[in-house]
Design a protein around this motif. Structure first.
Motif, short mmCIF file in Angstrom:
data_model
loop_
_atom_site.label_atom_id
_atom_site.label_comp_id
_atom_site.label_asym_id
_atom_site.label_seq_id
_atom_site.Cartn_x
_atom_site.Cartn_y
_atom_site.Cartn_z
N UNK A 286 0.81 -1.22 0.00
CA UNK A 286 0.00 0.00 0.00
C UNK A 286 0.85 1.27 0.00
N UNK A 287 2.01 1.20 0.63
CA UNK A 287 2.87 2.38 0.66
C UNK A 287 3.39 2.68 -0.75
N UNK A 288 3.78 1.64 -1.44
CA UNK A 288 4.29 1.83 -2.81
C UNK A 288 3.17 2.31 -3.72
N UNK A 289 2.02 1.75 -3.52
CA UNK A 289 0.85 2.16 -4.30
C UNK A 289 0.55 3.64 -4.05
N UNK A 290 0.62 4.04 -2.79
CA UNK A 290 0.39 5.46 -2.47
C UNK A 290 1.40 6.34 -3.21
N UNK A 291 2.64 5.86 -3.22
CA UNK A 291 3.69 6.66 -3.88
C UNK A 291 3.39 6.81 -5.38
N UNK A 292 3.03 5.72 -6.00
CA UNK A 292 2.69 5.78 -7.43
C UNK A 292 1.51 6.72 -7.67
N UNK A 293 0.57 6.70 -6.75
CA UNK A 293 -0.66 7.49 -6.91
C UNK A 293 -0.58 8.79 -6.11
N UNK A 294 0.65 9.27 -5.92
CA UNK A 294 0.86 10.44 -5.05
C UNK A 294 -0.11 11.58 -5.37
N UNK A 295 -0.27 11.86 -6.64
CA UNK A 295 -1.12 12.99 -7.04
C UNK A 295 -2.56 12.81 -6.62
N UNK A 296 -3.07 11.62 -6.88
CA UNK A 296 -4.47 11.37 -6.51
C UNK A 296 -4.64 11.42 -4.98
N UNK A 297 -3.66 10.87 -4.28
CA UNK A 297 -3.72 10.94 -2.82
C UNK A 297 -3.73 12.39 -2.35
N UNK A 298 -2.84 13.18 -2.96
CA UNK A 298 -2.73 14.58 -2.56
C UNK A 298 -4.09 15.27 -2.66
N UNK A 299 -4.73 15.03 -3.79
CA UNK A 299 -6.02 15.66 -4.03
C UNK A 299 -7.05 15.18 -3.00
N UNK A 300 -7.04 13.88 -2.73
CA UNK A 300 -8.06 13.33 -1.84
C UNK A 300 -7.80 13.71 -0.39
N UNK A 301 -6.52 13.70 0.00
CA UNK A 301 -6.20 14.19 1.34
C UNK A 301 -6.72 15.61 1.51
N UNK A 302 -6.42 16.41 0.51
CA UNK A 302 -6.81 17.80 0.56
C UNK A 302 -8.32 17.96 0.70
N UNK A 303 -9.01 17.21 -0.11
CA UNK A 303 -10.46 17.25 -0.09
C UNK A 303 -10.98 16.83 1.29
N UNK A 304 -10.40 15.77 1.82
CA UNK A 304 -10.84 15.28 3.12
C UNK A 304 -10.61 16.34 4.20
N UNK A 305 -9.44 16.97 4.14
CA UNK A 305 -9.13 17.96 5.17
C UNK A 305 -10.02 19.17 5.06
N UNK A 306 -10.31 19.58 3.83
CA UNK A 306 -11.23 20.70 3.66
C UNK A 306 -12.59 20.37 4.27
#
Lengths: 496, 496
Positions: A178-198
């Motif tokens: 999952x960590x490697x997957x997160x790294x590959x999908x860094x951009x999508x994670x960034x967007x979703x983290x951001x959305x969640x925090x907002x």
């Protein structure tokens, strides 16, 4: 929140160390003040894989006396996540008064991951956001100090760290797929983290820290924590204001307007009982397989016949698949936590039935009338309870609530009978007589409770119990009908 | 026991029903006597697949008030079994005083199955038998009423029942692969059940009931239960006698002979501390991967420096992999159960480290000296504790126990310092001063404790703490050395 994040600048190492030392000394001094003022603190640390959440927590706790804190990594027990409501793993580890709990990732990571893996629908995502906001507000309103930190690193930094961990045989196991997957999908994670925090930034603000500079992050996190506690100590325990929220409510009659004359013939009772119990037993099988959780709540006047009613419902159930929770006055470790905690921790696993003999509604009845909580507390509780129950039904649970109803004459007759029958004397106490004297106040409280908390998703049913047998059949009929409906809906729901 | 089992004869149905009704009424009356006399009851129901264990329990509980009983099926949570000591799932659900717990299969089924699947070695099998006998005796000696029932059916009867369940679409899911496997291996199971029962029949006798005739089995089980409770009520709470058992003990010096002068230079301290903490951090990684559980026990005089010592050990550990359990005086729900319960329930998962700040040894120190338990209780406790710890090390845990030692003058100096330093005042209470007056009695109790419970598998280490820094380094050195040893032995053990 992450897009406009400004990276920290390097700072003088000695100055940083001095600051950290000072902050730690302040935190140490705060420990016992927290204890004296009975303030609980919950610190959530979220962030990127390999951002250093674990090390940060290590630094935060290093000078705290172990009697005052606990660290939890709720993510490590997937069984809990699968078989319990979304907030369960977090709600069950909230600190007691005077203590600090550190959560090493929590409701954010779990939601973002599942959302990106499309393991949860968009609707479920929105429900989770709502549940998080409700949870945080309820804790804050219950006097909890909350702190939410996100440890941020950029993609390059994450790459270096993951690489470093992977190349060392002793640490390679720490890097999961999952960590490697997160790294590959860094951009999508960034967007979703951001959305969640907002979406969860209103009640309790997020603080984004730069994970790249460890010492700076430690200093900043310590500063946030110490300041949060200082502010909390200064202001004293916060008691949240009651608030209005619109829940789809069912119309309920007032207790005094309920006709208590319904009764049932003995012969009919036996026949109906057998039929309903057989059907309930079959339904239990189906619910078990479909993993539908069922929560039956019993409230009612003393001597109304709750116990006997519950026994008739429990009898056809497979003992491996149900629990009865008799709720007495809270024990010290329960009193020292938010009032719903002792119910969160007693929830059934999915597919199980659990019957509460008295419930969280004690908050708006006995606690209200005996002054065990403040007026704001019980007034706020109607909504808090509605929210709690909505989280349960969102999870897929069937929640049915019974008010077992009798009139004052019937209660007197039963009290007197208990007093005069040696085997029943244990069932009657001085307190029952005292409560009886407060019948009008209780009636007012119950009427208000029924009016404000009979939601469509978790309805109240008034069960006329002057004739106990009638009451048992009525409760069983409702249960059977609602469970049949739930089994049908479960099928439809799977397409959502 | 199963080979010479005599089948029951058919009985008159009405007479049976009458008997059952009578027994149920007696059980109902016993409920509140159990509560008054504060007697806990544990009923274990074992038996063949499809023998009807669930239905039997259903019948047993049908008239008991839900406030007085709970049913557990420990088998449903395999995670617990894999990550905790063998007896953990059972030890953690024992009833509190005045309540009845029904276990729907337990330590027998789990052992027999695993043994036949050769998932456990013969040595492990023998250790389990010993653990069961110890567990049952400890509960009995702690005032528990125990009842063990085995529900027996022959191979033909089992065939018919499994077939019946399989052919019905609604019940087919109840037949698991293991049930069919048991049926095929009926003979081997019979032999192994028998062997298990013979080996665990001494303290608490087994009762074999004929599962073929349901009503007869219900009557017989009710009769056993009611009689067991009657006898228990009549005799009053049993307090077990102390007993001798030979454990391989290490020789311990008497406290008064311990030289408390050792100290360490500040420079050396810093160097050693860093080195040891770094090594401990590496070891934690290895232990985590090898899933070796570690239990560190701290006892010592008030103000001896336990807290600071523990913090130095905890600091290098990954917070996701360890817990510190500060042990205060027991809460009501803990006092109402066997004294080891609150420690069983705090055990670490395999691969985790847990540090107890004060421990189960309170039994033979404060509880002994303050009269919180009877003389028999604390005298029995040395062996009970040795057994408990052997079960932990049999599971694979590293158990290390530290007595943090100072002399009376040092304590006085530290007490006075605490009293005079505002930030430290919370650490000193009236109770500490009172305990101090009992120094000689405590010293005697500690000497006896060290002599009787420093086993080879779970040794005590006296840590000279007049110089706190010396004490920290000494404890860390021991921990590092013992954990290194454990990692090596873990490899050897895998060939057992």
């Amino acid at each position: 929140m992450l897009n406009d994040f400004e990276k920290t600048k390097p700072e003088d190492k000695d100055a940083l160390n001095r600051e950290i030392k000072e902050l730690r000394a302040r935190l140490m001094a705060q420990q016992q003040l927290l204890r004296e003022k009975k303030l609980p603190v919950l610190v959530l640390i979220e962030g990127w894989s390999a951002a250093g959440k674990g090390s940060l927590i290590k630094e935060l706790i290093s000078e705290i006396d172990p009697r005052f804190y606990q660290v939890f990594s709720p993510a490590v027990t997937p069984e809990r996540e699968m078989r319990y409501p979304f907030m369960y793993p977090y709600a069950s580890v909230i600190p007691e008064n005077g203590k600090i709990v550190f959560l090493d990732s929590g409701w954010m990571e779990s939601t973002v991951q599942k959302s990106l893996k499309t393991e949860i629908s968009r609707g479920e995502y929105q429900r989770r956001i709502r549940a998080v906001n409700e949870f945080e507000r309820q804790l804050r309103d219950g006097g909890y100090l909350l702190l939410k930190i996100f440890l941020h690193i950029d993609k390059d930094e994450q790459f270096e760290r993951l690489q470093g961990l992977t190349e060392n045989a002793d640490t390679a196991w720490r890097v999961a797929a999952d960590d490697l997957w997160q790294h590959r999908e860094y951009k999508r994670f960034l967007k979703t983290y951001d959305e969640f925090m907002e979406a969860t930034n209103e009640t309790i603000h997020w603080h984004v820290l730069d994970g790249r500079r460890r010492k700076t992050a430690v200093r900043d996190a310590l500063k946030l924590l110490v300041n949060r506690i200082d502010k909390g100590l200064e202001k004293g325990r916060y008691v949240g204001e009651p608030f209005e929220e619109k829940f789809p409510l069912l119309e309920m009659p007032r207790l005094k307007d309920v006709d208590l004359s319904p009764a049932i013939e003995d012969e009919d009772y036996k026949k109906e009982l057998k039929k309903l119990q057989t059907r309930l037993s079959e339904l239990h099988n189906i619910l078990y397989r479909k993993k539908i959780p069922v929560i039956l709540c019993y409230e009612g006047w003393d001597a109304a016949g709750k116990g006997g009613n519950i026994r008739r419902v429990a009898h056809p159930l497979d003992p491996r698949g149900f629990d009865v929770h008799p709720i007495a006055s809270p024990e010290p470790h329960e009193l020292n936590r938010q009032f719903l905690w002792r119910f969160w921790t007693r929830l059934p696993r999915s597919g199980h039935i659990c019957i509460f003999d008295r419930t969280w509604y004690g908050r708006v009845m006995v606690e209200r009338l005996e002054g065990f909580c403040t007026e704001k507390d019980w007034k706020r509780a109607y909504n808090e309870i509605n929210e709690f129950e909505r989280q349960l039904t969102d999870w897929g649970a069937v929640v049915l609530k019974f008010w077992i109803h009798i009139d004052q004459d019937t209660q007197l007759a039963r009290f007197t009978d208990r007093q005069n029958t040696p085997e029943k004397q244990w069932k009657i106490t001085e307190e029952d007589w005292r409560n009886r004297e407060k019948w009008p106040q209780y009636e007012e409280a119950v009427d208000e409770m029924l009016r404000k908390t009979s939601t469509k998703n978790a309805p109240w049913f008034i069960i006329e119990s002057n004739d106990k047998k009638f009451a048992r059949i009525k409760a069983l009929k409702i249960i059977v009908k609602e469970l049949e409906k739930a089994c049908e809906e479960h099928f439809a729901r799977s397409f959502e």
